[in-house]
Write a protein that holds these residues in place. Structure first.
Motif, PDB file in Angstrom:
ATOM      1  N   GLY A  12      37.960  51.001  50.545  1.00 42.77           N
ATOM      2  CA  GLY A  12      36.768  50.973  51.013  1.00 42.77           C
ATOM      3  C   GLY A  12      36.710  49.579  51.973  1.00 42.77           C
ATOM      4  N   PRO A  13      35.301  49.321  52.445  1.00 44.75           N
ATOM      5  CA  PRO A  13      35.121  48.295  53.144  1.00 44.75           C
ATOM      6  C   PRO A  13      34.733  47.090  52.204  1.00 44.75           C
ATOM      7  CG  PRO A  13      33.014  49.603  53.164  1.00 44.75           C
ATOM      8  CD  PRO A  13      34.303  50.437  52.504  1.00 44.75           C
ATOM      9  N   GLY A  14      34.748  45.873  52.782  1.00 47.48           N
ATOM     10  CA  GLY A  14      34.001  44.680  51.862  1.00 47.48           C
ATOM     11  C   GLY A  14      35.207  44.059  51.029  1.00 47.48           C
ATOM     12  N   MET A  15      36.232  44.388  51.108  1.00 44.76           N
ATOM     13  CA  MET A  15      37.207  43.655  50.207  1.00 44.76           C
ATOM     14  C   MET A  15      37.954  42.348  50.763  1.00 44.76           C
ATOM     15  SD  MET A  15      37.561  45.088  47.354  1.00 44.76           S
ATOM     16  CE  MET A  15      36.717  46.249  46.908  1.00 44.76           C
ATOM     17  N   PRO A  16      37.581  41.340  50.199  1.00 43.27           N
ATOM     18  CA  PRO A  16      38.125  40.031  50.783  1.00 43.27           C
ATOM     19  C   PRO A  16      39.650  39.952  51.169  1.00 43.27           C
ATOM     20  CG  PRO A  16      37.502  39.722  48.587  1.00 43.27           C
ATOM     21  CD  PRO A  16      37.096  41.115  48.669  1.00 43.27           C
ATOM     22  N   LYS A  17      40.200  39.323  51.910  1.00 40.05           N
ATOM     23  CA  LYS A  17      41.484  39.299  52.157  1.00 40.05           C
ATOM     24  C   LYS A  17      42.245  38.647  51.115  1.00 40.05           C
ATOM     25  CE  LYS A  17      42.586  39.708  56.794  1.00 40.05           C
ATOM     26  NZ  LYS A  17      41.479  39.793  57.761  1.00 40.05           N
ATOM     27  N   GLY A  18      43.320  39.201  50.538  1.00 44.67           N
ATOM     28  CA  GLY A  18      44.076  38.689  49.867  1.00 44.67           C
ATOM     29  C   GLY A  18      43.998  38.781  48.333  1.00 44.67           C
ATOM     30  N   LEU A  19      42.865  39.755  48.181  1.00 44.75           N
ATOM     31  CA  LEU A  19      42.442  40.154  46.695  1.00 44.75           C
ATOM     32  C   LEU A  19      43.883  40.927  46.071  1.00 44.75           C
ATOM     33  CD1 LEU A  19      39.886  40.562  44.856  1.00 44.75           C
ATOM     34  CD2 LEU A  19      39.894  42.849  45.575  1.00 44.75           C
ATOM     35  N   LYS A  20      44.100  40.416  44.972  1.00 48.22           N
ATOM     36  CA  LYS A  20      44.970  41.059  44.035  1.00 48.22           C
ATOM     37  C   LYS A  20      44.434  42.271  43.362  1.00 48.22           C
ATOM     38  CE  LYS A  20      48.140  37.499  43.129  1.00 48.22           C
ATOM     39  NZ  LYS A  20      49.234  37.031  42.132  1.00 48.22           N
ATOM     40  N   VAL A  21      45.254  43.369  43.457  1.00 46.38           N
ATOM     41  CA  VAL A  21      44.876  44.686  43.145  1.00 46.38           C
ATOM     42  C   VAL A  21      46.004  45.012  42.032  1.00 46.38           C
ATOM     43  CG1 VAL A  21      44.235  47.103  43.459  1.00 46.38           C
ATOM     44  CG2 VAL A  21      43.872  45.167  45.151  1.00 46.38           C
ATOM     45  N   TYR A  22      45.509  45.609  40.794  1.00 47.35           N
ATOM     46  CA  TYR A  22      46.465  46.155  39.758  1.00 47.35           C
ATOM     47  C   TYR A  22      46.173  47.475  39.357  1.00 47.35           C
ATOM     48  CZ  TYR A  22      47.443  41.165  39.137  1.00 47.35           C
ATOM     49  OH  TYR A  22      47.650  39.846  39.550  1.00 47.35           O
ATOM     50  N   ASP A  23      46.978  48.097  38.624  1.00 50.26           N
ATOM     51  CA  ASP A  23      46.666  49.439  38.287  1.00 50.26           C
ATOM     52  C   ASP A  23      45.688  49.683  37.459  1.00 50.26           C
ATOM     53  OD1 ASP A  23      48.646  50.640  40.121  1.00 50.26           O
ATOM     54  OD2 ASP A  23      50.148  50.767  38.657  1.00 50.26           O
ATOM     55  N   ASP A  24      45.660  48.865  36.395  1.00 46.29           N
ATOM     56  CA  ASP A  24      44.609  48.765  35.305  1.00 46.29           C
ATOM     57  C   ASP A  24      44.784  47.123  34.634  1.00 46.29           C
ATOM     58  OD1 ASP A  24      46.911  48.827  33.825  1.00 46.29           O
ATOM     59  OD2 ASP A  24      46.878  50.885  32.949  1.00 46.29           O
ATOM     60  N   LEU A  25      43.922  47.110  33.519  1.00 48.57           N
ATOM     61  CA  LEU A  25      43.455  45.896  32.926  1.00 48.57           C
ATOM     62  C   LEU A  25      44.749  45.314  32.196  1.00 48.57           C
ATOM     63  CD1 LEU A  25      41.486  43.861  31.885  1.00 48.57           C
ATOM     64  CD2 LEU A  25      40.982  45.078  30.116  1.00 48.57           C
ATOM     65  N   ALA A  26      45.582  46.519  31.706  1.00 46.67           N
ATOM     66  CA  ALA A  26      46.923  46.144  31.066  1.00 46.67           C
ATOM     67  C   ALA A  26      47.852  45.524  31.934  1.00 46.67           C
ATOM     68  CB  ALA A  26      47.381  47.439  30.165  1.00 46.67           C
ATOM     69  N   ALA A  27      47.783  46.073  33.172  1.00 50.12           N
ATOM     70  CA  ALA A  27      49.065  45.407  34.118  1.00 50.12           C
ATOM     71  C   ALA A  27      48.379  44.191  34.423  1.00 50.12           C
ATOM     72  CB  ALA A  27      48.993  46.288  35.491  1.00 50.12           C
ATOM     73  N   TRP A  28      47.033  44.060  34.764  1.00 50.78           N
ATOM     74  CA  TRP A  28      46.645  42.719  34.890  1.00 50.78           C
ATOM     75  C   TRP A  28      46.860  41.450  33.956  1.00 50.78           C
ATOM     76  CZ3 TRP A  28      42.836  39.364  32.781  1.00 50.78           C
ATOM     77  CH2 TRP A  28      42.761  38.021  33.296  1.00 50.78           C
ATOM     78  N   VAL A  29      46.556  41.983  32.714  1.00 59.02           N
ATOM     79  CA  VAL A  29      47.008  41.106  31.596  1.00 59.02           C
ATOM     80  C   VAL A  29      48.256  40.667  31.509  1.00 59.02           C
ATOM     81  CG1 VAL A  29      46.931  40.866  29.024  1.00 59.02           C
ATOM     82  CG2 VAL A  29      44.873  41.689  30.280  1.00 59.02           C
ATOM     83  N   GLU A  30      49.225  41.626  31.544  1.00 57.58           N
ATOM     84  CA  GLU A  30      50.483  41.375  31.569  1.00 57.58           C
ATOM     85  C   GLU A  30      51.026  40.411  32.605  1.00 57.58           C
ATOM     86  OE1 GLU A  30      52.742  43.335  29.856  1.00 57.58           O
ATOM     87  OE2 GLU A  30      54.538  41.519  30.713  1.00 57.58           O
ATOM     88  N   ASP A  31      50.495  40.436  33.746  1.00 57.56           N
ATOM     89  CA  ASP A  31      50.707  39.576  34.880  1.00 57.56           C
ATOM     90  C   ASP A  31      50.119  38.199  34.681  1.00 57.56           C
ATOM     91  OD1 ASP A  31      52.138  39.270  37.619  1.00 57.56           O
ATOM     92  OD2 ASP A  31      49.986  38.927  38.286  1.00 57.56           O
ATOM     93  N   TYR A  32      49.055  38.239  34.133  1.00 61.42           N
ATOM     94  CA  TYR A  32      48.230  37.049  34.139  1.00 61.42           C
ATOM     95  C   TYR A  32      48.808  36.025  33.022  1.00 61.42           C
ATOM     96  CZ  TYR A  32      43.924  34.068  33.493  1.00 61.42           C
ATOM     97  OH  TYR A  32      43.244  32.791  33.375  1.00 61.42           O
ATOM     98  N   LEU A  33      49.191  36.761  31.870  1.00 58.66           N
ATOM     99  CA  LEU A  33      49.730  35.781  30.663  1.00 58.66           C
ATOM    100  C   LEU A  33      51.006  35.421  31.139  1.00 58.66           C
ATOM    101  CD1 LEU A  33      48.615  37.797  27.614  1.00 58.66           C
ATOM    102  CD2 LEU A  33      47.576  35.819  28.870  1.00 58.66           C
ATOM    103  N   ARG A  34      51.704  35.782  31.838  1.00 64.32           N
ATOM    104  CA  ARG A  34      53.127  35.538  32.493  1.00 64.32           C
ATOM    105  C   ARG A  34      53.040  34.241  33.289  1.00 64.32           C
ATOM    106  NH1 ARG A  34      55.690  40.273  34.147  1.00 64.32           N
ATOM    107  NH2 ARG A  34      54.871  39.915  36.186  1.00 64.32           N
ATOM    108  N   GLU A  35      51.993  34.385  34.341  1.00 63.19           N
ATOM    109  CA  GLU A  35      51.812  33.396  35.227  1.00 63.19           C
ATOM    110  C   GLU A  35      51.396  32.261  34.425  1.00 63.19           C
ATOM    111  OE1 GLU A  35      49.074  34.224  38.417  1.00 63.19           O
ATOM    112  OE2 GLU A  35      50.387  35.743  39.232  1.00 63.19           O
ATOM    113  N   GLU A  36      50.343  32.348  33.544  1.00 59.27           N
ATOM    114  CA  GLU A  36      49.660  31.129  32.882  1.00 59.27           C
ATOM    115  C   GLU A  36      50.653  30.438  32.104  1.00 59.27           C
ATOM    116  OE1 GLU A  36      45.983  30.022  32.970  1.00 59.27           O
ATOM    117  OE2 GLU A  36      46.645  31.010  34.841  1.00 59.27           O
ATOM    118  N   SER A  37      51.886  31.115  31.441  1.00 56.97           N
ATOM    119  CA  SER A  37      52.543  30.437  30.372  1.00 56.97           C
ATOM    120  C   SER A  37      53.716  29.604  30.925  1.00 56.97           C
ATOM    121  CB  SER A  37      53.229  31.628  29.573  1.00 56.97           C
ATOM    122  OG  SER A  37      53.783  32.494  30.127  1.00 56.97           O
TER     123      SER A  37
END
Lengths: 695, 185
Positions: free
Chosen positions: B160-185
């Motif tokens: 849909g409209p209104g999405m900021p450029k460069g917004l990261k999109v994940y399949d679900d919360l589990a996928a985001w957590v996986e990615d986030y914890l890896r980046e942070e560590s």
């Protein structure tokens, strides 16, 4: 103490579980009071506050410190304290050093055992500021929280995340840290009506500030009554009266900080559905209070409590009505759908529902109930056919759509569906009554078929569970067998049913055996003992003295109603002036008989009664036997004991004059025979030798 | 609230943690977690993150949901989260209706500002996991760092409209957590 001030402790948190809130707040209060009392801190009244987002305790007139105490530490005995030169021995030097004083400053105290050296000093009492942190930590630690949540990194945790702490002594903040928070004077009001911080100048201000500025009624008890008043008033406006279940009222009180009653209505056509189902939908799902007319009929209206004062009450009202409609429509749908099939249609499907692993399906259970309920009905001289039919249908409503949705309606729906199917009224009523009594103090069944099925249902479970070795132990009673046993006994005793426990257990066990499951004799005996134990608890609750119960139990009556009649007879007997002496005499006789070890003749030989007292007793006894017999047959145990009380004079005279253990074997055995006969007369009612001497 | 909070994530409730209901979740039995979401929250807790949940509850304004019932729903969410080792530190919600002009209904940033005030934490680098463009915009205007998941209404929102450029999109919360914890560590 001059420095007495109000103490306020408040813990603000995420929404607390509503059902546990009241219990939690009362526990916090009693833990804090306990702590203060143990610390010797004097105080006045204690108030407790509880809302979904806070627990608080206010202690009035709390003294600021413990009183100073005179403490005495005991040292060595004077005798062993000094050497010949009068110099203190090492023991004294050590003691003085440990007290931080010079040996010369030790005082002497005289005791009956000699003179001792002591160190006396004034111990300064600790202040509230010193005591409170430890006291509160302990109090919080000891709260009855079923699942105390712990998460590795954040160690100390409460039942819900804690957001703020207030700890004020008068106007001062008492420093206290727990749950990664530090105490302050800042509280918060209602989540939406007053979300900002509220500063408390003084502990006393707490309830007023919350109510006036915070849109919060902090007292659980006050809030509960406010809700009750509002609900009652709104129901009265509707021309009816609200039905207020105390458990629901507590739960609703635990869900609101600023309660406001909202009324709503539903379509009248729903009233064709059994009202219990509508009430379940309103109460169970939506926490609504239902409304009945003055005649007691359900009205198409409800009262509910909102935590928020809406700018638009009509919208709130119609929203509530919108939410309940699908619930009621579900109930109407289930009712219609269930009625399309007779209850008996479900009998076959019971074969696919497990009653209990190792004890077969509900169909198996139903088959056993047919045997047991019919037996009970016959024993009560009642319609065995109705009992059989009720047993066949007993569990069918568990498969109806309605009971699937509202499990608490089991039995109740059975009654509705049976009536709808044109089953006999006795059967319909029994289907509901089989589950009674459901809790302590609940009504018993009122119909004979209901009693037969209710006893059968409970006893079948009891026997089966004991047979598979799952009898209750200690606190563990997962099948609530104690409650079932008590239910059975209440029915038998309070309705004076002439039912024999031992034979009922045998019939129940026989029904299991017919299905290929043996119930050993020892297990049957254990079940009987378990029931008698419950009977003991039942009578203890009624205030019957334990020795009265014991006197009856020793005679092992197996019919509980008969047991009860004896208990009442013995209770009144012990109030007679003759009771103590006769109990004593029976005890004496029991001892004599136990010690003699000889074979005692059955008959007393009148020619061998030499002493006047022997003859007097024999005469008194022979006059009584004929009068006792018919009374016993009618179960008039009180009258029997009253009659036997008349023996106390001849018995007293007997023991004053007669030497039982005479050297002449003939005389001796005859005397023993007479005493045995006397003892047996009492044992027809109870073993009164078990009665303890009154005061 | 704990002043020492540094590691914080903000999750939108419906569509990220639990499935979306057409009329909104109205009772505890209608609350159904999205597969993997609670376990993912458990991972966040074990990694030392505080979790704050946000949710829009217009049902409170229109009477179809009594706030007491919301507590019962959250009771269930808390219990189920706890059984996966997840701890929800706070739940912030907007009780207002669509036309009420409040400052906390997404896309307005009010709810995030409230979190900022209450937790006294700078939202600069704080991730907000959302399933709608309204929530993404609200997070953005509050200075937080939104990401989108495709659960709930997320898949539609992504297109849909209104999405900021460069917004990261994940399949679900589990996928985001996986990615986030890896980046942070």
């Amino acid at each position: 103490m001059s420095d007495r001030r109000t103490l306020l402790f408040e813990l603000g948190s995420e929404e607390l579980p509503p059902k546990a809130l009241f219990r939690l707040s009362e526990a916090l209060k009693s833990e804090i009071v306990d702590g203060l009392d143990k610390a010797g801190l004097e105080h006045g009244a204690v108030e407790v506050y509880a809302t979904p987002r806070r627990l608080a305790v206010m202690v009035k007139e709390l003294s600021g410190a413990q009183a100073d105490r005179e403490v005495e530490r005991k040292g060595p005995a004077l005798q062993a304290a000094f050497d010949a030169q009068g110099n203190p021995k090492p023991a004294v030097l050590g003691f003085a050093r440990s007290c931080g004083v010079d040996p010369a400053d030790l005082e002497r105290v005289e005791t009956p055992k000699g003179t001792w050296l002591v160190h006396r000093f004034q111990q300064k009492g600790q202040t509230v500021v010193e005591i409170l942190p430890g006291l509160l930590s302990t109090a919080l630690e000891r709260l009855p929280i079923p699942k105390r949540m712990r998460w590795g990194a954040l160690d100390e945790q409460f039942v819900r995340p804690v957001h703020w702490l207030v700890l004020l002594f008068g106007g001062e903040v008492v420093p206290f840290s727990i749950f990664n928070l530090t105490s302050d004077r800042t509280t918060y009001g209602h989540r939406f009506h007053a979300p900002g911080a509220l500063s408390l100048a003084h502990a006393d201000d707490y309830p007023t500030v919350l109510e006036a500025q915070g849109h919060v009624m902090p007292s659980f008890a006050v809030r509960r009554e406010r809700i009750r008043d509002q609900v009652e008033a709104r129901a009265a406006e509707l021309g009816g009266r609200a039905v207020i279940d105390p458990a629901l009222l507590d739960e609703v009180t635990g869900m609101n900080e600023w309660p406001l009653a909202v009324v709503g209505s539903f379509e009248e056509r729903f009233l064709d559905v059994p009202h219990e189902a509508l009430v379940s939908a309103m109460k169970g799902h939506q926490k609504y209070f239902h409304v009945v007319s003055n005649a007691g009929d359900l009205m198409p209206a409800f009262v509910t409590i909102s935590n928020i004062e809406s700018r638009n009450p009509d919208v709130v009202r119609s929203g509530n009505e919108r939410v309940i409609r699908p619930r009621l429509a579900d109930a109407a749908f289930f009712w219609q759908q269930d009625c399309a099939r007779p209850l008996a249609d479900h009998v076959d499907a019971l074969k696919r529902v497990l009653f209990q692993k190792e004890l077969g399906t509900l169909h198996d259970k139903s088959d056993r109930l047919v045997v047991l309920a019919a037996h009970i009905a016959e024993a009560l001289g009642d319609d065995a056919e109705a009992a059989r039919r009720a047993a066949v249908l007993a569990k069918c409503d568990l498969l109806s759509g309605m009971v699937g949705e509202f499990p608490e309606l089991q039995g109740i729906m059975g009654r509705y569906y049976a009536r709808h199917d044109g089953e006999p009224e006795a059967v319909a009523q029994a289907l509901e009554e089989q589950y009674r009594p459901r809790f302590a103090g609940d009504d018993l069944p009122t119909s004979n078929t209901g009693r037969a099925l209710a006893i059968a249902d409970k006893l079948d479970t009891l026997v089966g569970i004991f047979a598979i070795g799952q009898a209750p132990t200690g606190d563990r009673d997962p099948f609530a067998l104690r409650r079932s046993a008590l239910g059975i006994l209440r029915m038998m005793v309070e309705d004076k049913l002439p039912l024999d426990l031992v034979s009922l257990i045998d019939v129940a066990a026989g029904a299991y055996e017919k299905q290929g499951m043996a119930v050993a004799n020892e297990v049957r005996e254990t079940i009987f003992e378990f029931m008698i134990d419950r009977l003991r608890a039942y009578f203890a609750d009624q205030g019957v003295d334990p020795d009265v119960f014991e006197a009856v139990r020793l005679c092992r009556p197996t019919v509980p109603s008969d047991f009860a009649a004896r208990v009442h007879a013995v209770s009144s007997f012990r109030n007679l002036p003759e009771a103590a002496g006769l109990a004593q005499a029976n005890k004496r006789i029991r001892n004599i008989l136990r010690k003699s070890g000889e074979t005692i003749p059955e008959q007393v030989d009148a020619d061998l009664l030499r002493e006047m007292a022997e003859q007097g007793l024999a005469e008194a006894m022979s006059g009584m036997e004929d009068r006792v017999k018919p009374l016993l047959d009618q179960g008039r145990y009180g009258d029997v004991l009253e009659l036997l009380a008349g023996l106390h004079r001849p018995v007293d005279a007997y023991f004053e004059a007669v030497m039982v253990m005479a050297d002449d074997a003939g005389l001796r055995l005859n005397r023993l025979a007479q005493l045995q006969a006397l003892s047996n007369m009492f044992l027809q009612v109870a073993d009164i030798s078990a009665l303890q001497q009154a005061g | 609230m704990d002043l020492s909070i540094k590691r914080l994530v903000i999750l939108v409730r419906d569509g990220v943690i639990n499935e979306v209901c057409p009329h909104g979740v109205q009772s505890p039995d209608e609350w159904a977690p999205i597969p993997g979401s609670l376990e993912a929250m458990g991972r966040l807790t074990r990694a030392g993150y505080h979790i704050v949940v946000t949710t829009m509850q217009p049902g409170i304004a229109d009477g179809s949901l009594i706030s007491g019932h919301l507590n019962l729903i959250h009771e269930r969410m808390n219990m189920e989260a706890a059984s996966e080792g997840a701890r929800i530190d706070a739940i912030f919600y907007c009780p207002h209706g669509l036309g009420e002009g409040c400052g906390c209904r997404f896309p307005a940033p009010g709810l995030f500002n409230e979190i900022h005030d209450r937790l006294r934490i700078n939202l600069d680098a704080i991730p907000v996991v959302a399933d709608s463009s309204d929530a993404v915009q609200a997070a953005q205007s509050a200075g937080a760092h939104p990401v989108l998941v495709r659960t709930g209404r997320g898949e539609a929102a992504e297109k849909g409209p209104g999405m900021p450029k460069g917004l990261k999109v994940y399949d679900d919360l589990a996928a985001w957590v996986e990615d986030y914890l890896r980046e942070e560590s």
